[in-house]
Write an enzyme that holds these catalytic residues in place. Structure first.
Site, PDB file in Angstrom:
ATOM      1  N   ASP A 244       0.666  -1.131   0.073  1.00  0.00           N
ATOM      2  CA  ASP A 244      -0.124  -0.039   0.040  1.00  0.00           C
ATOM      3  C   ASP A 244       1.315   1.323  -0.137  1.00  0.00           C
ATOM      4  O   ASP A 244       1.744   0.830  -0.201  1.00  0.00           O
ATOM      5  CB  ASP A 244      -0.818   0.143   1.317  1.00  0.00           C
ATOM      6  CG  ASP A 244      -2.327   0.554   0.619  1.00  0.00           C
ATOM      7  OD1 ASP A 244      -2.870   1.757   0.669  1.00  0.00           O
ATOM      8  OD2 ASP A 244      -3.296  -0.145   1.325  1.00  0.00           O
ATOM      9  N   HIS A 267       2.999   2.422  -2.746  1.00  0.00           N
ATOM     10  CA  HIS A 267       1.391   2.669  -3.837  1.00  0.00           C
ATOM     11  C   HIS A 267       1.887   4.778  -3.892  1.00  0.00           C
ATOM     12  O   HIS A 267       1.310   5.622  -4.188  1.00  0.00           O
ATOM     13  CB  HIS A 267       0.497   2.909  -2.721  1.00  0.00           C
ATOM     14  CG  HIS A 267      -0.891   1.023  -3.651  1.00  0.00           C
ATOM     15  ND1 HIS A 267      -2.238   1.583  -2.960  1.00  0.00           N
ATOM     16  CD2 HIS A 267       0.163   0.740  -3.934  1.00  0.00           C
ATOM     17  CE1 HIS A 267      -2.407   0.108  -3.020  1.00  0.00           C
ATOM     18  NE2 HIS A 267      -1.609  -0.378  -3.940  1.00  0.00           N
TER      19      HIS A 267
END
Length: 418
Positions: A244, A267
């Site tokens: 993430d 991310h």
């Protein structure tokens, strides 16, 4: 706010350094050392050492002297622990040469908010060592869509008592600091957190340096470092590999300095998501410089849900970043809705202004290297692109602008759409 004002490290970092130096100079008291082995801990990775660690903390916290809690080499099995503050000791250093490991059964931690939680502490340092939260089994459970617990985060969640804003968002973590100030985290390794690794929530004067964070690229919600409702936070020379956001920046963050961070997989570095709640604190005075993104989903991102909010983002400097095969190197997304599920389909109330991108270079893995998708009600203003050079497959990339106002200076590639 001018660009010059943000070219030096935030005052928060200086406060932390001054705090430590003054303590070293002025302290005439002895430093007491507490070895967790003396409290019954066994470094075999099988014996439950939870009680021993809590007893060592109690002894250190109750001392009027500066203290060191020492964790020798070995593997220490520990469950969910809360280290409470209001300590007599002015400084507590947790020096770790070993590895703390979570129980193999993910359900033990999965039902807890956090694995290691510090609440109401002041002047705590964590140096060295590793935390292994045994996250893969929980990730597999979630992938199978069976009934799984949310998971605990390896996090430092720090809530500072002066903040009166309360968010409905909660973050499970491995290591958390709550209601704390003057925190140092150095050379720590966090592996396979069930959810977030480190969370700084409502804190003041936090210095994170030389931290390594590792989780699989497909691991769900394993943000590396999350900062929210905090001020004067430095994140320096860290390596973050997650499934993430490498670093996520939430509402109420002020005076955040990020430098020499390598991200990937993951991310990227994200401000947001914002507009989760109607009443939110703003994000301001954030500097991100000398960062490297390797094959990440995003590079430098600002994201907000398309719904009303009192939040804002201003005074952000993204400087000297290298993108290597990044899907979205530069992006502002004010219509954020992951997986297009339960989207609010309204207009974002978050005001985004005074954002600088300077010295951003490298390669995009998609044709659109720069995307500004801003709010129709509150267009992004004061956006500045300077010395940006992003390509796609050794060709010209593209830029996309919606509801944005700004200027470009010097060389900007792809051709800017401001």
């Amino acid at each position: 706010m001018s660009l010059t004002m943000n070219l030096t490290r935030p005052f928060g970092g200086l406060i932390v350094i001054l705090f430590v130096m003054l303590g070293m100079i002025n302290s005439t008291s002895a430093i007491k050392k507490y070895n967790v082995l003396s409290f019954g801990a066994k470094p075999n990775g099988k014996t439950d050492c939870t009680k021993a660690f809590l007893m060592a903390w109690g002894a250190a916290c109750g001392s009027a002297d500066s203290t060191i809690i020492y964790v020798p080499k070995g593997r220490y099995l520990v469950g969910s622990m809360v280290f409470r503050g209001m300590c007599k000791s002015p400084r507590i250093t947790i020096s770790i040469d070993g590895t703390l490991v979570a129980p193999l059964d993910y359900r033990v931690l999965g039902k807890s908010s956090n694995w290691l939680s510090f609440e109401g502490v002041n002047g705590v340092s964590i140096s060295g060592g590793a935390l292994d939260a045994k996250g893969p089994s929980l990730w597999a459970c979630k992938a199978s869509h069976t009934n799984c617990p949310a998971g605990a985060t390896v996090l430092f969640s720090i809530f500072f008592f002066e903040f009166v804003y309360h968010s409905e968002q909660t973050f499970s973590s491995t290591l958390s600091f709550t209601n704390s100030k003057n925190i140092r985290i150095h050379r720590l390794v966090s592996v396979n957190s069930q959810m977030f690794h480190i969370v700084i929530n409502g804190c003041e004067n936090v210095h994170i340096q030389g931290v390594k964070i590792m989780a699989a690229g497909n691991s769900p919600n394993t943000d590396g470092i999350h900062v929210q409702l905090s001020k004067n936070v430095d994140i320096i020379k860290c390596s973050i590999k997650t499934g993430d956001d490498c670093i996520s920046i939430g509402p109420g963050t002020k005076n955040l300095w990020i430098e020499q961070v390598t991200c990937g997989p993951g991310h990227g570095i994200s401000i947001g998501s914002l507009a989760k709640d109607l009443k939110e604190e703003g994000v301001q005075n954030v500097t991100v410089k000398k960062t490297i993104f390797l094959g990440t989903q995003n590079g430098l991102r600002i994201k907000s849900w398309a719904r009303p909010s009192t939040g804002f983002v201003q005074g952000v400097r993204f400087m000297d970043s290298l993108m290597v095969n990044v899907q979205n190197p530069i992006v502002i997304d004010q219509n954020y809705c992951p997986h297009n599920l339960n989207c609010p389909n309204q207009v974002s109330g978050v005001k985004v202004k005074d954002i600088v991108y300077e010295g951003i270079r490298g390669t995009s893995s998609t044709p659109v290297a720069i995307k500004f998708d801003c709010s129709a009600k509150n267009p992004c203003t004061g956006i500045r692109l300077q010395n940006v050079n992003l390509t796609y497959l050794k060709k010209e990339a593209e830029s996309s602008c919606t509801n944005v106002q700004g200027k470009a200076f010097d060389i900007v590639r792809p051709e800017n759409c401001l």
